[in-house]
Design an enzyme around this catalytic site. Structure first.
Site, PDB file in Angstrom:
ATOM      1  N   ASP A  55     -21.150  55.264  60.559  1.00 50.43           N
ATOM      2  CA  ASP A  55     -21.168  56.721  60.614  1.00 50.43           C
ATOM      3  C   ASP A  55     -22.614  57.196  60.679  1.00 50.43           C
ATOM      4  O   ASP A  55     -23.418  56.858  59.800  1.00 50.43           O
ATOM      5  CB  ASP A  55     -20.468  57.297  59.376  1.00 50.43           C
ATOM      6  CG  ASP A  55     -20.005  58.727  59.607  1.00 50.43           C
ATOM      7  OD1 ASP A  55     -19.923  59.148  60.772  1.00 50.43           O
ATOM      8  OD2 ASP A  55     -19.732  59.415  58.609  1.00 50.43           O
ATOM      9  N   HIS A 109     -25.639  70.378  60.299  1.00 51.19           N
ATOM     10  CA  HIS A 109     -24.931  69.874  59.118  1.00 51.19           C
ATOM     11  C   HIS A 109     -25.892  69.142  58.176  1.00 51.19           C
ATOM     12  O   HIS A 109     -25.890  69.369  56.968  1.00 51.19           O
ATOM     13  CB  HIS A 109     -23.803  68.929  59.534  1.00 51.19           C
ATOM     14  CG  HIS A 109     -23.238  68.131  58.394  1.00 51.19           C
ATOM     15  ND1 HIS A 109     -22.329  68.653  57.498  1.00 51.19           N
ATOM     16  CD2 HIS A 109     -23.484  66.862  57.982  1.00 51.19           C
ATOM     17  CE1 HIS A 109     -22.021  67.735  56.593  1.00 51.19           C
ATOM     18  NE2 HIS A 109     -22.712  66.639  56.863  1.00 51.19           N
ATOM     19  N   ARG A 155     -30.329  68.255  47.829  1.00 49.55           N
ATOM     20  CA  ARG A 155     -31.709  67.934  47.457  1.00 49.55           C
ATOM     21  C   ARG A 155     -32.676  69.110  47.543  1.00 49.55           C
ATOM     22  O   ARG A 155     -33.873  68.937  47.339  1.00 49.55           O
ATOM     23  CB  ARG A 155     -32.238  66.808  48.365  1.00 49.55           C
ATOM     24  CG  ARG A 155     -31.609  65.433  48.125  1.00 49.55           C
ATOM     25  CD  ARG A 155     -32.056  64.401  49.154  1.00 49.55           C
ATOM     26  NE  ARG A 155     -31.650  64.759  50.503  1.00 49.55           N
ATOM     27  CZ  ARG A 155     -30.432  64.496  51.011  1.00 49.55           C
ATOM     28  NH1 ARG A 155     -29.538  63.871  50.270  1.00 49.55           N
ATOM     29  NH2 ARG A 155     -30.117  64.878  52.230  1.00 49.55           N
ATOM     30  N   GLU A 189     -14.701  66.173  57.432  1.00 50.95           N
ATOM     31  CA  GLU A 189     -15.900  66.145  58.268  1.00 50.95           C
ATOM     32  C   GLU A 189     -15.434  66.048  59.722  1.00 50.95           C
ATOM     33  O   GLU A 189     -14.763  65.088  60.097  1.00 50.95           O
ATOM     34  CB  GLU A 189     -16.819  64.974  57.896  1.00 50.95           C
ATOM     35  CG  GLU A 189     -17.388  65.125  56.491  1.00 50.95           C
ATOM     36  CD  GLU A 189     -18.662  64.321  56.252  1.00 50.95           C
ATOM     37  OE1 GLU A 189     -18.816  63.247  56.859  1.00 50.95           O
ATOM     38  OE2 GLU A 189     -19.508  64.787  55.458  1.00 50.95           O
ATOM     39  N   GLN A 225     -18.636  61.554  45.657  1.00 44.57           N
ATOM     40  CA  GLN A 225     -19.837  61.215  46.422  1.00 44.57           C
ATOM     41  C   GLN A 225     -21.129  61.584  45.676  1.00 44.57           C
ATOM     42  O   GLN A 225     -22.080  60.802  45.639  1.00 44.57           O
ATOM     43  CB  GLN A 225     -19.761  61.962  47.760  1.00 44.57           C
ATOM     44  CG  GLN A 225     -20.883  61.660  48.741  1.00 44.57           C
ATOM     45  CD  GLN A 225     -20.790  62.528  50.014  1.00 44.57           C
ATOM     46  OE1 GLN A 225     -19.830  63.268  50.209  1.00 44.57           O
ATOM     47  NE2 GLN A 225     -21.796  62.435  50.861  1.00 44.57           N
ATOM     48  N   LYS A 232     -15.941  58.290  50.426  1.00 43.20           N
ATOM     49  CA  LYS A 232     -15.626  58.284  51.858  1.00 43.20           C
ATOM     50  C   LYS A 232     -14.594  57.226  52.249  1.00 43.20           C
ATOM     51  O   LYS A 232     -13.958  57.355  53.293  1.00 43.20           O
ATOM     52  CB  LYS A 232     -16.896  57.951  52.658  1.00 43.20           C
ATOM     53  CG  LYS A 232     -18.028  58.914  52.464  1.00 43.20           C
ATOM     54  CD  LYS A 232     -17.925  60.072  53.420  1.00 43.20           C
ATOM     55  CE  LYS A 232     -19.232  60.832  53.460  1.00 43.20           C
ATOM     56  NZ  LYS A 232     -19.152  61.929  54.441  1.00 43.20           N
ATOM     57  N   SER A 273     -10.209  57.710  56.804  1.00 43.07           N
ATOM     58  CA  SER A 273     -10.804  58.456  57.919  1.00 43.07           C
ATOM     59  C   SER A 273      -9.729  58.494  58.996  1.00 43.07           C
ATOM     60  O   SER A 273      -9.113  57.465  59.277  1.00 43.07           O
ATOM     61  CB  SER A 273     -12.045  57.756  58.472  1.00 43.07           C
ATOM     62  OG  SER A 273     -12.933  57.394  57.427  1.00 43.07           O
ATOM     63  N   THR A 289     -21.059  64.775  60.913  1.00 45.97           N
ATOM     64  CA  THR A 289     -20.400  66.075  60.965  1.00 45.97           C
ATOM     65  C   THR A 289     -21.121  67.011  61.936  1.00 45.97           C
ATOM     66  O   THR A 289     -22.341  67.057  61.950  1.00 45.97           O
ATOM     67  CB  THR A 289     -20.380  66.708  59.566  1.00 45.97           C
ATOM     68  OG1 THR A 289     -19.876  65.743  58.660  1.00 45.97           O
ATOM     69  CG2 THR A 289     -19.520  67.951  59.533  1.00 45.97           C
TER      70      THR A 289
END
Lengths: 436, 436
Positions: free
Chosen positions: A142, A149, A158, A216, A257, A270, A274, A367
């Protein structure tokens, strides 16, 4: 060239137009063996039935220069890996041959269009085919190429100072995802349980169902031609390593996460599931929809220089949320052009040190969000501005994150009526962690 | 019970003793079809030859209660995945049956030991067998359970304040690795090229062969019994999901890793190659060597509580570095007991949110270092104290990181003579990035 097909009930407005011809794996009530098919309008053409029923002469005419027994063998397999591995020159011939077969008023029309026996064996309505994962996915990577995004989420995790790391504009940042939990559209998604730090002040996590279950919106890219271990793929050759594209919903549990991801990256947040759309849109079908990627003012390393700007596709993408009560709201509208890195650049970077990509490996774009308002964003985390605002839905409802019973549908298409190229839908419904 | 085998030239000091019976995949000059075998002393027993040559009666006596045709089918396959999936109860019976066949002075000895025709078909010297990857590895997950390593490297990358993140003692931190680049012992390793920030002050990376090529000494664990998507494996059931163990060298390019790994974790710094030893030591063979894991004073979440302290194995581990000139120095000596998290805990955590582990999936322990001096460490980065000190070698040589032409050999074994259980060696030789 005629854009009409003789297929019954062919709707020129279909996203599975003659200009598309996406490949998938089907089973039917009569034949439970998974095999290759393409979508055309609201129909499905069973390619195993086609290639086993027509004689070699006719098949050679439709697919000139192709090793027909080998092709027939790949189309009878339960995944598209072997077909993908035949390479793009073969995919081009096969796609064109199928277009010729299905197009109105061509010399090829009688081969299928006037062969009632063959039509009864090979043509069926989409509702009579069950779709399966199109590929056996060896590894899933990924990336994080959706600039808007990456920036928006970086700010949340952050702060604006460190939103994008210094490496972001120098290389396509990516990480290894989990291949075993990739499921085909329609598979129910269980809300994951995980360790969550509810109150950072306590430093004491709890183990609970995720409260911040998110989506996502991504574009997925399947590899056709493999590279050997130790051999890098140049950015100029990378196009020939691409099989095609699917929509990808990389479900994410934001609370899991946040607690787990430092220092080695996302894991249980994650890897529970998916979802991908079932039809692989071949790389050639998207060629007419090229456009420029997001400008990157950084002087790139040589191995990432493509020598072209139109390295991404302008696919209109939409996200629908349907409540348990059945009310559907389109909560996001964006385009796959909002990427700073192209798939050829991702492939060149991924293989730079010699990592082998195998036929059937999946790359996610990351994303995709637009530069505009909350309506252009590809994750709930961005739509709800870090959990601070509600996303309003029809039926007097609202969400910050997903509720049990919610269904999320991704859609993507490009082109005008008669030439539409679309992905169908990529759907998943959430069920409760408590439900067995 | 006799610890001697009737096998020719059986050395009671062998790490492939009767107490071991590790499984692997071999080919031979006479038969290029990959198939299952076990190692005994300096010999190999071809299990396909054994099960296809003996009659059902004898096989039923040796492997009581096992579905013999099914067993024979799994042992004729090119990977051990199907055998692993039979589950630990079957592995126990098969391992014991093979021990009975090979042990001196048992009623079973004549079945193979006095059957010259069968011996000529099924018994060969190890040097006449080529070893292959034992499993088709679907997904590879690398954990970070080596506490002393995690702390030491954390200090180098983030300083002592942030060496271990707050989550470290609450959950086994791990990330998804790359399955496609896992190679069997003996495969040459190309020095990877990558983006490197040579001078952080310039903020301008270069693209070059890694100058900081390193090793990671790990224990690898293969999954036997799969779990369905959405279904967690409890820590108490996790043992039954384990097939066996191998040595794992998770080659790492520290300079590539440093520049790329924020915020999503290691990528090209790790995905160019990981080497595993070819023989899978079954979980039951390691049972006698249980010992306590590193004490974790944190109150664990319920799903991680094992109800036992002896959750890791005391396997003596060694790292040899052999220069191009042929001088070998043992640069590291440690034990696999230096883990804060056990494999059952890793499995329980990995599946907590419903992630499916498949038969043949590989879990890495993370680098294993002891609490003592530089001689106990499992990576060059720790031995050279962050690149600051040279590691002295025989032949008046020294290293900070690996040079082209260097060979790294991992070894691991436990137990006393006659009952030794070892892994054989896990070897890789570095060749230049420029070499084609």
């Amino acid at each position: 060239m005629a854009t009409e097909s003789w297929i019954p009930n062919y709707d020129t407005n279909s996203e599975f137009s003659l200009a598309n011809i996406p490949f998938g794996i089907i089973t039917t009530r009569d034949d439970p063996a998974p095999r290759a098919a393409i979508a055309i309008g609201s129909s499905v053409l069973d390619l195993k039935a086609l290639t086993t029923s027509l004689d070699l002469d006719k098949l050679t005419k439709v697919f000139p220069g192709v090793d027909i027994p080998k092709l027939a063998d790949t189309l009878a397999q339960p995944t598209l890996n072997a077909f993908a591995q035949l390479g793009r020159p073969v995919h081009r011939v096969v796609r064109k041959g199928i277009q010729d077969l299905l197009r109105k008023d061509t010399p090829f029309q009688p081969i299928l269009g006037e062969n009632e026996d063959l039509k009864s064996k090979a043509l069926l309505h989409q509702r009579d085919a069950r779709m399966h994962l199109p590929m056996a996915i060896g590894d899933y990577t990924d990336f994080y190429a959706g600039y808007h995004h990456a920036y928006a989420v970086g700010v949340m995790f952050r702060g604006p100072e460190n939103a994008l790391q210094p490496n972001y504009t120098h290389l396509p940042v990516g990480y290894h995802g989990r291949a075993s939990s990739i499921v085909v559209s329609g598979t129910p998604i269980r809300r994951p349980v995980g360790q969550i730090l509810l109150d950072p002040a306590t430093k004491q996590p709890v183990t609970e169902p995720s409260r911040k279950l998110d989506i996502e919106l991504e574009l997925g890219c399947f590899i056709a031609k493999p590279n050997d271990i130790g051999e890098a793929v140049s950015v100029k050759d990378a196009e020939e390593h691409i099989f095609g594209y699917v929509l990808l919903n990389d479900w994410s549990a934001r609370d899991i996460q946040t607690w787990e991801y430092v220092p080695l990256g996302p894991f249980n947040g994650k890897n529970f599931a998916s979802t991908i759309s079932p039809w692989v849109v071949l790389a050639d079908a998207l060629e007419p929809f090229r456009t420029n990627a997001i400008e990157n003012k950084t002087e790139l390393q040589g191995y990432l220089k493509e020598g072209r700007d139109d390295s991404v596709f302008d696919i209109k993408l939409e996200v629908d949320l349907t409540t348990a009560e059945g009310d559907t709201t389109t909560i996001g509208r964006t385009s796959s052009k909002h990427l700073m890195w192209s798939f050829p650049q991702m492939i060149a970077h991924h293989t730079l040190g010699g990592c082998p990509l195998r036929s059937g490996d999946l790359l996610g774009s990351g994303t995709i969000s637009g530069p505009g308002g909350v309506g252009e964003r590809g994750s709930l985390l961005e739509m709800n501005e870090g959990g601070k605002k509600e996303i309003l839905l029809y039926g007097m409802d609202a969400r910050t994150f997903l509720k049990d019973g919610d269904t999320v549908t991704l859609r993507g298409s490009c082109g005008e009526a008669g030439q539409k190229v679309g992905f169908g839908s990529c759907v998943g419904r959430i069920y409760s962690a408590a439900q067995r």
